[in-house]
Design an enzyme around this catalytic site. Structure first.
Site, PDB file in Angstrom:
ATOM      1  N   ASP A 106       6.298  96.249 -59.353  1.00 27.11           N
ATOM      2  CA  ASP A 106       5.719  94.861 -58.964  1.00 27.11           C
ATOM      3  C   ASP A 106       4.122  95.224 -58.624  1.00 27.11           C
ATOM      4  OD1 ASP A 106       5.354  92.050 -58.251  1.00 27.11           O
ATOM      5  OD2 ASP A 106       7.410  92.299 -58.112  1.00 27.11           O
TER       6      ASP A 106
ATOM      7  N   ALA B 102      12.951  89.991 -58.875  1.00 25.65           N
ATOM      8  CA  ALA B 102      13.430  91.349 -58.569  1.00 25.65           C
ATOM      9  C   ALA B 102      13.049  92.277 -59.476  1.00 25.65           C
ATOM     10  CB  ALA B 102      15.366  91.230 -58.476  1.00 25.65           C
ATOM     11  N   LYS B 103      12.624  92.070 -60.704  1.00 32.41           N
ATOM     12  CA  LYS B 103      12.242  92.729 -61.804  1.00 32.41           C
ATOM     13  C   LYS B 103      13.233  93.897 -61.983  1.00 32.41           C
ATOM     14  CE  LYS B 103       7.472  91.468 -61.476  1.00 32.41           C
ATOM     15  NZ  LYS B 103       7.449  90.195 -60.172  1.00 32.41           N
ATOM     16  N   ARG B 104      14.443  93.792 -61.926  1.00 34.22           N
ATOM     17  CA  ARG B 104      15.643  94.729 -61.846  1.00 34.22           C
ATOM     18  C   ARG B 104      15.474  95.311 -63.564  1.00 34.22           C
ATOM     19  NH1 ARG B 104      14.707  94.615 -57.299  1.00 34.22           N
ATOM     20  NH2 ARG B 104      16.462  94.572 -55.704  1.00 34.22           N
TER      21      ARG B 104
END
Lengths: 301, 301
Positions: A106, B102-104
């Site tokens: 992030d 969450a940018k998983r």
């Protein structure tokens, strides 16, 4: 302060074993009857934690490092996250270097939150506490330096480090990573960025706290990256179940046989399947010994 | 089955408000005295959850969507994850479309674990349960299609979707994303991949369940991407505290004023700071109204 990268290298030397056990534990990996009746996330989390502890007990004397894939805990919700926390604490207490394979990413303040969660401390008024304290966390650096900088900063708290994705082990990693930016591929550009970001935190054995994930399934590219990034330690997934063998790994190591830690998950977690009549923990130990021989032979070849 | 992308578009139309409130809640955002004495992760998590519920109550009638940044909960460990779960459940119960930011990202079976955690269900013997059930989850697609495919598959369970990072709002996103691969930038290549991946799951309003994150801080690139990716819905961060204003957003919307949802976090969470004497929830409401006007004016311009 001892850097985690130095502790990892020293653990590898002491055990003559540049490997990590991947605690990507799933219910399907457990021998029949081990889990008992699983009807809730708490039941599942309890079984995974018991299995992990038994594996750590069996392996901590010969495998220096554990890589814990958080996705397999997150999928069991809050009880799963509790099992994740107890797994990393147990492996740490048994002397293993622990990598959280979380591929977090992030920007700015949000990256700082992740960095504090894994490598640093979360402030609590005048106090602070650690959410998921590990030695290393994997990071996806598609967002560039301001997604990485907070991890570099947080690493000062306990000397931890990161492994940033450079060349992943999966087939479709090539869709973006192998495209050409001028003379370089995307993964070479990423590797160069990682090397640059890590140049101010090189430990006493010549490797930086900012490492790279380089898949074992692409041996030629791994060897070329090893030459290109002499101070970048590699976390190498793809051994075992994903198809790579000891001889595929030679190129990921430097002339002294250093510079990489090779992860195997499924082949160790489910070793009992190929060793009928052998206890699962003993089977995992036997497979870890076999893997060490295979990789050390590959490195010496 | 109603697709989440259609529910999002309809919520936006109904409220005349293409925005999301970012529940990136931090202790520093709370008015003095709100949290009480915070001495543990559980204390912090309790305060954040109470704040979030009050904001959801205040905003759910005029803001159709909540984006919850998981990092700010993960950093409080297991109690933080519990607050995350209760926040998404509360916002869902109040009718909001919920995005887990969450940018998983991972490959194969591991990506499936994440996909099940957020969009699908985790198997439990003959039963199944949902770890963190949301409508959308953000994804980092550096690993290529086999990191995305499991999310596409899991989206069939409840009709959920993803937003994949394409052009991020932070300054150093350009380090990789703006480099040229032949005639295209890396972010254009990523955008084209996202569009291709999403072409088989287009909802009834012409937009796909596979969307893109496109930062508001790069208005020209956003406008070009809007032209390039006519079926890709955009999640647009960077409004407010990161510097973008209503007029910067015009290009992210299509000719009908559709095609994007704009997120603001800090400017709403801390609106009480700029409105002395006004209750924090009322202040957040006022700021959400102001933001709606600003953005709608930008779109109509």
């Amino acid at each position: 302060m001892k850097l985690a990268i130095d502790a990892l290298i020293e653990g590898i030397e002491r055990m003559g074993n540049p490997t990590a056990v991947g605690l990507d534990t799933q219910l399907a990996h457990l021998p029949e009857g081990f889990a008992g009746k699983v009807e809730s996330f708490a039941d599942a989390a309890d079984a995974l934690l018991r299995y992990n502890k038994a594996l750590v007990d069996a392996l901590c004397g010969i495998v220096p490092c554990a890589k814990v894939q958080i996705a397999y805990y997150e999928m069991y919700g809050v009880p799963g996250m509790q099992a994740f926390r107890e797994t990393i604490d147990y492996a740490k207490a048994k002397g293993m270097v622990v990598i959280a394979d979380a591929k977090r990413n992030d920007i700015g303040a949000t990256a700082s939150a992740y960095a504090n969660a894994y490598l640093g401390e979360t402030p609590l008024g005048e106090k602070a506490d650690s959410a998921f304290p590990v030695d290393f966390v994997t990071v996806n650096a598609y967002l560039g330096l301001d997604g990485v900088e907070p991890f570099r900063k947080a690493s000062a708290v306990r000397g931890g480090g990161i492994f940033a994705l450079v060349k992943t082990s999966n087939p479709s990693g090539v869709q973006l990573q192998d495209l050409k930016i001028g003379e370089r591929t995307v993964y070479e550009v990423m590797g160069d960025l990682v090397s640059e970001w890590g140049k101010d935190c090189i430990g006493e054995h010549g490797y930086s706290s900012i490492g790279a994930v380089v898949g074992a399934t692409y041996p030629e590219q791994g060897a070329a990256l090893r030459q290109r990034l002499p101070h970048t330690f590699f976390l190498v997934p793809g051994y075992g179940a994903q198809g790579a063998t000891g001889k595929d790994l030679r190129g990921c190591f430097d002339a002294q046989g250093r510079g990489a830690v090779v992860n195997a998950s499924r082949s160790i977690l489910t070793a009992w399947r190929k060793q009928p009549g052998v206890d699962f923990a003993q089977a995992a130990y036997n497979e870890a010994v076999r893997m060490r021989e295979d990789i050390m032979e590959g490195i010496r070849a």
